[in-house]
Scaffold this motif. Sequence first.
Motif, short mmCIF file in Angstrom:
data_model
loop_
_atom_site.label_atom_id
_atom_site.label_comp_id
_atom_site.label_asym_id
_atom_site.label_seq_id
_atom_site.Cartn_x
_atom_site.Cartn_y
_atom_site.Cartn_z
N LYS A 205 47.40 45.34 34.64
CA LYS A 205 46.03 45.47 35.12
C LYS A 205 45.34 46.66 34.42
O LYS A 205 44.17 46.59 34.07
CB LYS A 205 46.08 45.69 36.64
CG LYS A 205 44.78 45.47 37.36
CD LYS A 205 44.88 45.92 38.81
CE LYS A 205 45.52 44.89 39.71
NZ LYS A 205 45.29 45.19 41.15
N SER A 327 49.67 38.19 36.68
CA SER A 327 48.23 37.98 36.59
C SER A 327 47.51 39.30 36.74
O SER A 327 48.09 40.29 37.19
CB SER A 327 47.77 37.02 37.69
OG SER A 327 47.87 37.64 38.94
N ALA A 328 46.24 39.31 36.37
CA ALA A 328 45.50 40.58 36.33
C ALA A 328 45.13 41.08 37.72
O ALA A 328 44.86 42.26 37.90
CB ALA A 328 44.25 40.42 35.48
N GLY A 329 45.12 40.22 38.71
CA GLY A 329 44.76 40.69 40.05
C GLY A 329 43.30 41.14 40.11
O GLY A 329 42.48 40.77 39.29
N PHE A 330 43.01 41.96 41.10
CA PHE A 330 41.64 42.43 41.29
C PHE A 330 41.50 43.83 40.75
O PHE A 330 42.42 44.63 40.85
CB PHE A 330 41.28 42.42 42.78
CG PHE A 330 41.29 41.03 43.36
CD1 PHE A 330 40.24 40.17 43.12
CD2 PHE A 330 42.38 40.58 44.09
CE1 PHE A 330 40.25 38.88 43.63
CE2 PHE A 330 42.40 39.29 44.60
CZ PHE A 330 41.34 38.44 44.37
N ASN A 331 40.36 44.13 40.16
CA ASN A 331 40.16 45.49 39.69
C ASN A 331 38.81 46.03 40.14
O ASN A 331 37.97 45.31 40.65
CB ASN A 331 40.37 45.59 38.17
CG ASN A 331 39.22 44.98 37.39
OD1 ASN A 331 38.06 45.28 37.64
ND2 ASN A 331 39.55 44.10 36.46
N SER A 332 38.63 47.34 39.89
CA SER A 332 37.45 48.02 40.40
C SER A 332 36.17 47.57 39.70
O SER A 332 35.08 47.86 40.16
CB SER A 332 37.61 49.52 40.24
OG SER A 332 37.81 49.81 38.88
N ASP A 334 35.34 44.48 39.31
CA ASP A 334 34.85 43.27 39.95
C ASP A 334 33.64 43.65 40.78
O ASP A 334 33.57 44.74 41.30
CB ASP A 334 35.90 42.67 40.90
CG ASP A 334 37.17 42.29 40.17
OD1 ASP A 334 37.10 42.09 38.95
OD2 ASP A 334 38.21 42.21 40.82
N GLY A 335 32.76 42.70 40.95
CA GLY A 335 31.57 43.03 41.71
C GLY A 335 30.44 43.29 40.75
O GLY A 335 30.51 42.91 39.58
#
Lengths: 336, 423
Positions: A205, A327-332, A334-335
């Motif tokens: 990530k 997988s990359a998952g969620f990061n800051s 996003d949004g």
Amino acid sequence: MRPLVLAVALTLPFASHAQDRGPILTDTVTAHILPGYSRLSEATGLLTETAQRDCDPGSPDLRAAYNTAFDNWISVSHLRFGPSEVDDRAFALAFWPDTKGFTPKALSSMIAAKDTAVESPAEFSETSIAGRGFFALELMLFEPAFATQGDMPYRCALVRAITADIDRNASAIGSDWDTYAKALTQPGETSPYRSGDEALQELYKALMTGLEFTGDTRLGRPLGTFDRPRPKRAEARRSARSLRHVELSLIALRDLAARLSADHPDIADDLDRAFGKAIDRAQSLDDPSLSGVADPQARFRIEALQQSINDIRAIASTELGPTLGISAGFNSLDGD
Amino acid sequence: MTRFLAAASALTLSIASAAVAADAPSKADVLNVYANIAEAKYDDSLIAAKSLQAAVNALIVEPSDATLNAARAAWVAARVPYQQTEVYRFGNAIVDDWEGKVNAWPLDEGLIDYVDASYGGPTDENELAALNVIANPSFELSGQAIDASKITPKLLSDTLHEADGIEANVATGYHAIEFLLWGQDLNGHGTGAGNRPWTDYAQGDDCTGGHCDRRAQYLSAATELLVSDLEWMAAQWAEGGDARAALNADETAGVAAILTGMGSLSYGEQAGERMRLGLMLNDPEEEHDCFSDNTHNSHYYDGLGVQNVYLGSYTRIDGTPVSGASLSDLVIASDPSLDAEMKVKLANTMQALGRLKSTAEAGFAYDQMLERGNKGGEQLIMGGVNGLVDQTKTIERIVITLKLDQINFEGSDSLDNPDAVFQ
């Protein structure tokens, strides 16, 4: 679709069986993360000492110390997890992009009020992140408007407070890594990472978010659109560091990518070649503050650099991630 | 050794889940309920926006303290269903491409109307930050003369909104209307929200703030747009609508979209951009509903939206329940303990956001919590942030458990590549 999903389900566990996460985690921590933070805190220590000796914004020593410390921050700035996120340390080290002009506002109001927080590191650390860190220091050293605000003794105290705060945060991240290293390399019940996969996902990530930030934000913000380029949005343009940040971050991410792909020579080769191409493109540009975004000829080469970063992202997300089973998952980012 | 175990248990799991398949809902059912809830939420948002429109019309026809307050109350009520739709945003390109029209934030409000001197003028980032279209029937935009003698929905949506390609030029949506109803909150970290006098809408000699006719035109146009934009989105989720079609095009990608929406809203958007950033900046106006001081509710209902999508159960604004097969049921079928973990974390977040809301309602406003050195405020806000960050971790685990991780290679790049989830 269904047979494909089933195939993935059956092959993934065996793929991960073939790869023990331990060596990659240990190697990345000891050879990539720890040395990076150790170089950073050494440089921020020197920066603080230099500012104590000489706080004149034009001082070549102070500017050199600023540049070295900032270089070392950029080289670890993709590692946004664990110790860097405690007490807002990373945010306080580098608040950018500043879309609403919070940094000049925070500094002006500190100066206008002669805010006594500059006298106490603990109090200063309670002030807005926008008035702290490398970008606040850049304005104090390089922006003419701040060379005349308030009086010299206060500006000097502010510069010293900012450098001491930078050093405090950089050192705190570094020393927390002494224990966090174990959490990342020995996942399990007592670690924030339940398994080797989760720990590896954190590093993957960091690679993906770092590439996204450099391509979309460091380059994308000043590029704007062809009809409306935004040269004033380039990162650290006042100290002519914009392009350097792109180059330094790519060099650091290339190192990380090499470690993550160590067990897969073909992918490692693909990634290394793609990074090499992007870094060559960055180094062949003679445009430290990326002001060329507003010039059609120069802009074309900056867009090509951005494209080469997108190429790296594509290789990482279609080859490296699936091969590692991560997988990359969620990061800051996003949004909005 | 561990690896062998992992491999073995993965095999057992696939056999086990095949065995309990009868208990697990089909993906199609889960997606159908997810879409039904979206339809109900957007429809509720539309109904509430129409009430707001009626209240705004009353204010314009008969300006008074009472009609202004009624319009403000209608705005606050309209936010309740709308905020619960935000969980649909990042997973569904059709929503993400559209939402900037209705909920763009933060805004440079000087674009719209008069502001206090402390606001400043045009900035490095935005030359139009202090344009004040209400006071200026004509002006220049990117070298072009603009005729704004009549403020129409079309002028707002086609010319002013995101003018000069700058997102802070928010001319439409809830927050533009909020500014027109409350005005700037000039109390800093002190008590009180924006305090626009009703006479800003008085016609003739009683008019304050200047150009009251144009201010009324603006408010009316912005509210009309909000209603028509919500009407459009509600239709996309109705039977046969495009949002449903996109969702159902690939069932596995559809389930991934649910989780992408939950995770992206929880982490990058709400915990990061909307909550933690304001706290770190100690800026009283760096809050989602900065004019009305309604931020605690915006955060609360965002969180509630994530929870009710996971549980597949929403209660409409008239009390009608909408529920059925849920993502939770799907997770139970593969890993009941992971479902329990998710439920606990969602409940923890709601408890933290509930604490924030009840404290704000007791008089400790969100902008007061943001004050430098205010430990109590910091704890309240960080409680919400920590809950949201923590639940994101479990959402990631669900993505992996449901084997959705290789579907959406871009991970959560929902903005950069919104189509990725449909590939």
